[in-house]
Design a protein around this motif. Structure first.
Motif, PDB file in Angstrom:
ATOM      1  N   LEU A 130       0.853  -1.182   0.000  1.00  0.00           N
ATOM      2  CA  LEU A 130       0.000   0.000   0.000  1.00  0.00           C
ATOM      3  C   LEU A 130       0.894   1.239   0.000  1.00  0.00           C
ATOM      4  O   LEU A 130       1.775   1.380   0.836  1.00  0.00           O
ATOM      5  CB  LEU A 130      -0.894   0.005   1.227  1.00  0.00           C
ATOM      6  CG  LEU A 130      -1.877   1.171   1.313  1.00  0.00           C
ATOM      7  CD1 LEU A 130      -2.985   1.017   0.291  1.00  0.00           C
ATOM      8  CD2 LEU A 130      -2.468   1.281   2.712  1.00  0.00           C
ATOM      9  N   ASP A 131       0.654   2.147  -0.933  1.00  0.00           N
ATOM     10  CA  ASP A 131       1.498   3.327  -1.069  1.00  0.00           C
ATOM     11  C   ASP A 131       1.140   4.369  -0.024  1.00  0.00           C
ATOM     12  O   ASP A 131      -0.028   4.708   0.174  1.00  0.00           O
ATOM     13  CB  ASP A 131       1.348   3.928  -2.475  1.00  0.00           C
ATOM     14  CG  ASP A 131       1.867   2.991  -3.548  1.00  0.00           C
ATOM     15  OD1 ASP A 131       2.969   2.449  -3.365  1.00  0.00           O
ATOM     16  OD2 ASP A 131       1.164   2.790  -4.560  1.00  0.00           O
ATOM     17  N   LEU A 132       2.162   4.910   0.623  1.00  0.00           N
ATOM     18  CA  LEU A 132       2.001   5.917   1.659  1.00  0.00           C
ATOM     19  C   LEU A 132       2.704   7.198   1.229  1.00  0.00           C
ATOM     20  O   LEU A 132       3.824   7.151   0.726  1.00  0.00           O
ATOM     21  CB  LEU A 132       2.608   5.429   2.977  1.00  0.00           C
ATOM     22  CG  LEU A 132       2.052   4.114   3.518  1.00  0.00           C
ATOM     23  CD1 LEU A 132       2.910   3.620   4.672  1.00  0.00           C
ATOM     24  CD2 LEU A 132       0.600   4.284   3.960  1.00  0.00           C
ATOM     25  N   PRO A 133       2.077   8.348   1.437  1.00  0.00           N
ATOM     26  CA  PRO A 133       2.746   9.605   1.101  1.00  0.00           C
ATOM     27  C   PRO A 133       3.688  10.040   2.213  1.00  0.00           C
ATOM     28  O   PRO A 133       3.378   9.888   3.394  1.00  0.00           O
ATOM     29  CB  PRO A 133       1.576  10.589   0.963  1.00  0.00           C
ATOM     30  CG  PRO A 133       0.553  10.073   1.928  1.00  0.00           C
ATOM     31  CD  PRO A 133       0.704   8.564   1.945  1.00  0.00           C
ATOM     32  N   SER A 134       4.815  10.594   1.835  1.00  0.00           N
ATOM     33  CA  SER A 134       5.744  11.070   2.860  1.00  0.00           C
ATOM     34  C   SER A 134       5.267  12.355   3.496  1.00  0.00           C
ATOM     35  O   SER A 134       5.405  12.565   4.703  1.00  0.00           O
ATOM     36  CB  SER A 134       7.130  11.308   2.256  1.00  0.00           C
ATOM     37  OG  SER A 134       7.120  12.424   1.381  1.00  0.00           O
ATOM     38  N   TYR A 135       4.689  13.251   2.646  1.00  0.00           N
ATOM     39  CA  TYR A 135       4.509  14.625   3.102  1.00  0.00           C
ATOM     40  C   TYR A 135       5.781  15.051   3.821  1.00  0.00           C
ATOM     41  O   TYR A 135       6.889  14.790   3.357  1.00  0.00           O
ATOM     42  CB  TYR A 135       3.250  14.768   3.956  1.00  0.00           C
ATOM     43  CG  TYR A 135       1.990  14.834   3.109  1.00  0.00           C
ATOM     44  CD1 TYR A 135       1.756  15.926   2.275  1.00  0.00           C
ATOM     45  CD2 TYR A 135       1.054  13.808   3.121  1.00  0.00           C
ATOM     46  CE1 TYR A 135       0.618  16.004   1.489  1.00  0.00           C
ATOM     47  CE2 TYR A 135      -0.087  13.871   2.336  1.00  0.00           C
ATOM     48  CZ  TYR A 135      -0.295  14.972   1.521  1.00  0.00           C
ATOM     49  OH  TYR A 135      -1.421  15.026   0.741  1.00  0.00           O
ATOM     50  N   SER A 136       5.671  15.687   4.985  1.00  0.00           N
ATOM     51  CA  SER A 136       6.862  16.297   5.583  1.00  0.00           C
ATOM     52  C   SER A 136       7.787  15.314   6.291  1.00  0.00           C
ATOM     53  O   SER A 136       8.826  15.738   6.815  1.00  0.00           O
ATOM     54  CB  SER A 136       6.446  17.405   6.550  1.00  0.00           C
ATOM     55  OG  SER A 136       5.916  18.498   5.835  1.00  0.00           O
ATOM     56  N   THR A 137       7.471  14.035   6.321  1.00  0.00           N
ATOM     57  CA  THR A 137       8.495  13.098   6.775  1.00  0.00           C
ATOM     58  C   THR A 137       9.698  13.159   5.841  1.00  0.00           C
ATOM     59  O   THR A 137      10.801  12.765   6.223  1.00  0.00           O
ATOM     60  CB  THR A 137       7.970  11.654   6.860  1.00  0.00           C
ATOM     61  OG1 THR A 137       7.584  11.194   5.563  1.00  0.00           O
ATOM     62  CG2 THR A 137       6.787  11.551   7.813  1.00  0.00           C
ATOM     63  N   ALA A 138       9.493  13.674   4.621  1.00  0.00           N
ATOM     64  CA  ALA A 138      10.617  13.870   3.703  1.00  0.00           C
ATOM     65  C   ALA A 138      11.612  14.895   4.237  1.00  0.00           C
ATOM     66  O   ALA A 138      12.799  14.863   3.883  1.00  0.00           O
ATOM     67  CB  ALA A 138      10.113  14.306   2.323  1.00  0.00           C
ATOM     68  N   LYS A 139      11.159  15.816   5.079  1.00  0.00           N
ATOM     69  CA  LYS A 139      12.090  16.783   5.669  1.00  0.00           C
ATOM     70  C   LYS A 139      13.136  16.065   6.513  1.00  0.00           C
ATOM     71  O   LYS A 139      14.248  16.570   6.701  1.00  0.00           O
ATOM     72  CB  LYS A 139      11.330  17.800   6.512  1.00  0.00           C
ATOM     73  CG  LYS A 139      10.433  18.730   5.693  1.00  0.00           C
ATOM     74  CD  LYS A 139       9.699  19.728   6.565  1.00  0.00           C
ATOM     75  CE  LYS A 139       8.935  20.758   5.742  1.00  0.00           C
ATOM     76  NZ  LYS A 139       7.771  20.220   5.040  1.00  0.00           N
ATOM     77  N   SER A 140      12.763  14.883   7.024  1.00  0.00           N
ATOM     78  CA  SER A 140      13.705  14.067   7.800  1.00  0.00           C
ATOM     79  C   SER A 140      14.482  13.116   6.908  1.00  0.00           C
ATOM     80  O   SER A 140      15.713  13.108   6.917  1.00  0.00           O
ATOM     81  CB  SER A 140      12.950  13.282   8.878  1.00  0.00           C
ATOM     82  OG  SER A 140      12.147  14.111   9.671  1.00  0.00           O
ATOM     83  N   ILE A 141      13.759  12.314   6.123  1.00  0.00           N
ATOM     84  CA  ILE A 141      14.436  11.229   5.410  1.00  0.00           C
ATOM     85  C   ILE A 141      14.965  11.630   4.036  1.00  0.00           C
ATOM     86  O   ILE A 141      15.652  10.837   3.397  1.00  0.00           O
ATOM     87  CB  ILE A 141      13.523   9.989   5.282  1.00  0.00           C
ATOM     88  CG1 ILE A 141      12.274  10.301   4.455  1.00  0.00           C
ATOM     89  CG2 ILE A 141      13.154   9.465   6.651  1.00  0.00           C
ATOM     90  CD1 ILE A 141      11.435   9.069   4.165  1.00  0.00           C
ATOM     91  N   PHE A 142      14.666  12.842   3.584  1.00  0.00           N
ATOM     92  CA  PHE A 142      15.303  13.377   2.388  1.00  0.00           C
ATOM     93  C   PHE A 142      16.265  14.490   2.810  1.00  0.00           C
ATOM     94  O   PHE A 142      17.494  14.328   2.742  1.00  0.00           O
ATOM     95  CB  PHE A 142      14.261  13.879   1.398  1.00  0.00           C
ATOM     96  CG  PHE A 142      14.832  14.384   0.082  1.00  0.00           C
ATOM     97  CD1 PHE A 142      16.196  14.622  -0.092  1.00  0.00           C
ATOM     98  CD2 PHE A 142      14.005  14.631  -1.003  1.00  0.00           C
ATOM     99  CE1 PHE A 142      16.718  15.098  -1.304  1.00  0.00           C
ATOM    100  CE2 PHE A 142      14.510  15.098  -2.217  1.00  0.00           C
ATOM    101  CZ  PHE A 142      15.868  15.348  -2.348  1.00  0.00           C
TER     102      PHE A 142
END
Length: 770
Positions: A478-490
């Motif tokens: 199931l696909d999950l959106p990162s939204y601002s978790t990308a601020k951490s993992i990107f």
């Protein structure tokens, strides 16, 4: 952003046994478990919610039985509450009991059609001498009405007076139950079951979400051979189990290799808006009611059907883009030599991060013949826009060799092998005695929850994946959106990796690498580290989220399609008000400016064609054998193709669980090699008291190197401050990495950020208070 810090504690006062009857069993189904009721008959059995109440729903012809012990009790009585609808002249909802293994049954209560209004619960109670002191008392619930009838059972209570003899513990909803195998139903009394031919009035007006369970054994009936070949129509949604192999599925006799292209719709797609807070449906118009162009290659490995292209796929469609995931192939009765296939997918909103989840299915054979394709979308992680869509399309299958097929199959095998072991969340209580699984996922409305899980000792204890029509059958992908978790993992991970490769680079200024930020000189002393901390000194308001929620940010920043639009806003919209590093203000635009600077820095070190995500971050994910879905990030729609950095990734639950393990448990190491700057990582994860980060929101919140931290001392009962690092995403996404090595994550879209209870429970399982 809101996070409930409090934890409600209730005291229990013992009462003398003589003062009250004991509850031997109580089933109120509030945890959506079926509490060990065993389904049989031709109808369906599953949990059902109306407003805040959950009950057990039985469709026509269904039976549910349960066995318990009343040993050590006298004066035993059984109470069952029923509501019903469309039971028919001779039908009814029945509750019975047996003390001889089911050979003979006695009546507890009956609800007839005359009293069945679909809403009102009618309580019936039976007290009898033969209910007492029974080692195996059987209870039976049944619906004798027509196929489209419904019975809802609730508050099933067995009580009695203890005699002092040894007795079994009480059972019921307080005891964690296995996830309901048939899914969850959200019921509105103005609506009727799919397939009944009556209008779904509430769905048409968007008042209430509605979902229904398919009776056991009707998966093939949902998409029979004749309909798939074009001789029948499907004009209602179905339970998602129709898109999964049935229990009697056989190994596939045909092999799919080549391209699948979707053609014209066989009939108008069904489309229902569930929630629309921003008039997205009006803006999208008719385009929203159709799938984007579909012409993709697949390879088969055993019973797995693997898309050649993974991750979000750029499209000419004005509204949505596909994310394709590995599915299944199988043979089943009645398909006349064809093999059946199912492909999980998501639609990602163009230039945005909302994901709408669905599955498509079709039949094919070795000669290249293919049926129509049936599809359905009925879940999402998206706070502002939600919809259901279903229909059938013509299809064309072009068999042929697929380039790099062996590599694709081998990569998929590594992906699956690398996943953490998965167990139902209820298993946590058995593997860790005393643990309370109900503390995870708590506080989030079930209708808003996509999924959640807790990772303990490298085991991923997971919830089911609920939809508005049963359970999603491909929860692993199931696909999950990162939204601002990308601020951490990107953003955070990129900075830590580059800092490990090029020590000291985070002290460079943004103006050195972003010409648009160098124009007026206010960014000349703002370092990359300041920007990662969202402490650039540029803002309009220091009030939490005021700048991020300002009306101009959507049209000027988030809706911009090209890089100049994004970077112009990032560099010039907020005036300089204070010295860098002194005031935290939440700005996604700051993270975009940082990503632009990091991308420019990478080009100076790795060459002009280098890319900060492709060449710095994604190689880490490849070393971890994460899903290829995370290989793709949202970018601007121009020649620059600048990664968004602060949002725009898609991934699976296993991906985020193992990323958290890489950061929190492995300390940024892979195979004994330190991948990330350890000093930066320790600071971000609140392990360096000399570098705790900057105050955010209030004294209980910190922000450092792209990661949040929250003081859970009050909730967990710690005597000293206990800051737990976490990632956070728009709409209700949290990935909390406890100091004890436990990770708790949930993905929801109700706008609620609440995990204090989960932190407290993690501390009970593996104490981290000092």
């Amino acid at each position: 952003m809101k996070l409930a810090a409090g934890l409600l504690l209730a005291g229990l006062v013992a009462m003398p046994l003589a003062a009250r009857a004991d509850t031997i069993m109580l089933d109120d189904f509030q945890n959506y478990g079926q509490s060990n009721w065993v389904a049989s008959g031709k109808g369906g059995v599953g949990t059902s919610a109306y407003k805040d109440n959950v009950s057990l729903r039985l469709t026509g012809g269904a039976t549910a039985t349960k066995t318990l012990s009343t040993e050590g009790y006298k004066d035993v009585s059984v109470t069952v509450s029923f509501a019903g609808l469309d039971l028919g002249k001779h039908g009814g909802c029945f509750a019975d009991y047996s003390v001889d293994g089911g050979a003979n049954w006695s009546r507890i209560s009956r609800l007839s059609d005359a009293d069945a209004d679909g809403v009102t619960m009618h309580k019936g109670t039976k007290a009898a001498d033969d209910l007492a002191n029974q080692p195996k008392l059987m209870l039976r619930l049944s619906n004798s009405g027509p196929d489209d009838s419904n019975c809802w059972a609730d508050d099933i209570t067995v009580s009695g007076t203890a005699t002092g003899a040894p007795r079994a513990p009480a059972t019921g909803s307080s005891t964690p139950a296995a996830p309901p195998p048939a899914g969850r139903v959200i019921w509105d009394p103005n609506s009727v079951p799919s397939g009944s031919g009556k209008p779904h009035a509430a769905l048409e007006t968007g008042k209430t979400h509605v979902a229904f369970l398919s009776p056991p054994g009707t998966r093939a009936a949902a998409f029979p051979y004749d309909m798939m070949m074009g001789e029948a129509k499907s004009n209602v949604p179905v339970d998602f189990e129709a898109f999964a192999p049935p229990a009697n599925a056989r190994p596939p006799t045909n092999v799919f290799a080549g391209r699948l292209r979707l053609g014209p719709e066989r009939e108008p797609n069904g489309f229902r808006v569930v929630k629309d807070r921003v008039e997205y449906a009006r803006q999208g118009g008719n385009a929203l009611k159709h799938l984007p162009p579909f012409d993709f290659a697949f390879v088969q490995a055993g019973d797995a059907l693997i898309p050649v292209q993974r991750g979000p796929i750029a499209s000419s469609d004005s509204m949505s883009e596909f994310v394709l995931e590995p599915g299944r192939v199988w043979d089943q009765e009645g398909d006349h030599g064809y093999t059946r296939a199912a492909i999980p997918f998501s639609l990602e909103e163009k230039n945005a991060n909302c994901l709408h989840n669905g599955v498509l299915t079709f039949l094919f054979n070795k000669k290249g013949a293919v049926s129509n394709v049936a599809f359905q979308i009925a879940s999402e992680t998206c706070q502002y826009f939600q919809f259901d869509m279903w229909g059938r399309l013509a299809a064309a299958y072009t068999p042929g060799p697929v380039t790099s097929a062996d590599r694709i199959v081998a990569a998929y095998a590594r992906e699956v092998a690398a996943r953490l072991p998965v167990k139902p969340i209820e298993q946590l209580a058995e593997d860790h005695p005393g643990a309370d699984p109900s503390q995870f996922g708590r506080g989030i409305a079930p209708a808003d929850m996509t999924l959640y899980g807790v990772v303990v000792d490298d085991v991923n204890y997971v919830s089911a994946c609920n939809t508005r029509y049963g359970l999603y059958p491909y929860c692993d992908v199931l696909d999950l959106p990162s939204y601002s978790t990308a601020k951490s993992i990107f953003a955070g991970v990129a900075a830590m990796r580059l800092s490990a490769l090029y020590p000291g680079m985070m002290s460079a200024t943004v103006a050195q690498y972003v010409p648009q930020c160098a124009v007026d000189g206010t960014w000349n002393d703002v370092t990359l580290a300041n920007t990662l901390d969202m402490a650039t000194g540029h803002y309009n308001s220091a009030v939490n989220q005021a700048d991020e929620d300002a009306p101009e940010i959507d049209p000027l920043f988030f809706a911009a399609l090209d890089h100049p639009g994004h970077i112009r806003f990032s560099c010039t919209h907020y005036p300089r008000k204070t010295a860098p590093g002194t005031q935290w203000v939440y700005h996604t635009a700051d993270t975009y400016a940082l990503g632009t600077a990091l991308n420019a820095f990478v080009k100076t070190k790795m060459g002009p064609s280098a890319d900060v995500y492709r060449d710095v971050v994604d190689p880490i994910w490849r070393k971890l054998d994460l899903s290829p879905t995370i290989d793709v990030t949202r970018r601007t729609y121009d020649a620059v193709a600048q990664p968004f950095t602060g949002w725009g990734l898609a991934y699976h639950r296993d991906d985020i669980a193992r990323i958290a393990r890489f950061l929190n448990n492995a300390n940024g190491e892979i195979g004994g090699q330190q991948i990330l700057d350890r000093k930066m990582l320790d600071a971000a994860l609140q392990r360096d008291s000399a570098s705790p980060g900057i105050r955010a929101i209030n004294d209980d919140f910190r922000y450092h190197d792209g990661f949040w931290a929250y003081n859970v001392a009050k909730a967990a009962g710690c005597k000293a401050p206990a800051f737990v690092p976490y990632m956070s995403g728009y709409g209700g996404i949290t990935v909390a990495m406890m100091p004890d090595g436990i990770t708790y994550y949930y993905y929801s879209d109700g706008g609620i950020f609440k995990w204090a209870e989960a932190a407290a429970e993690a501390n009970r399982i593996k104490p981290f208070c000092t």
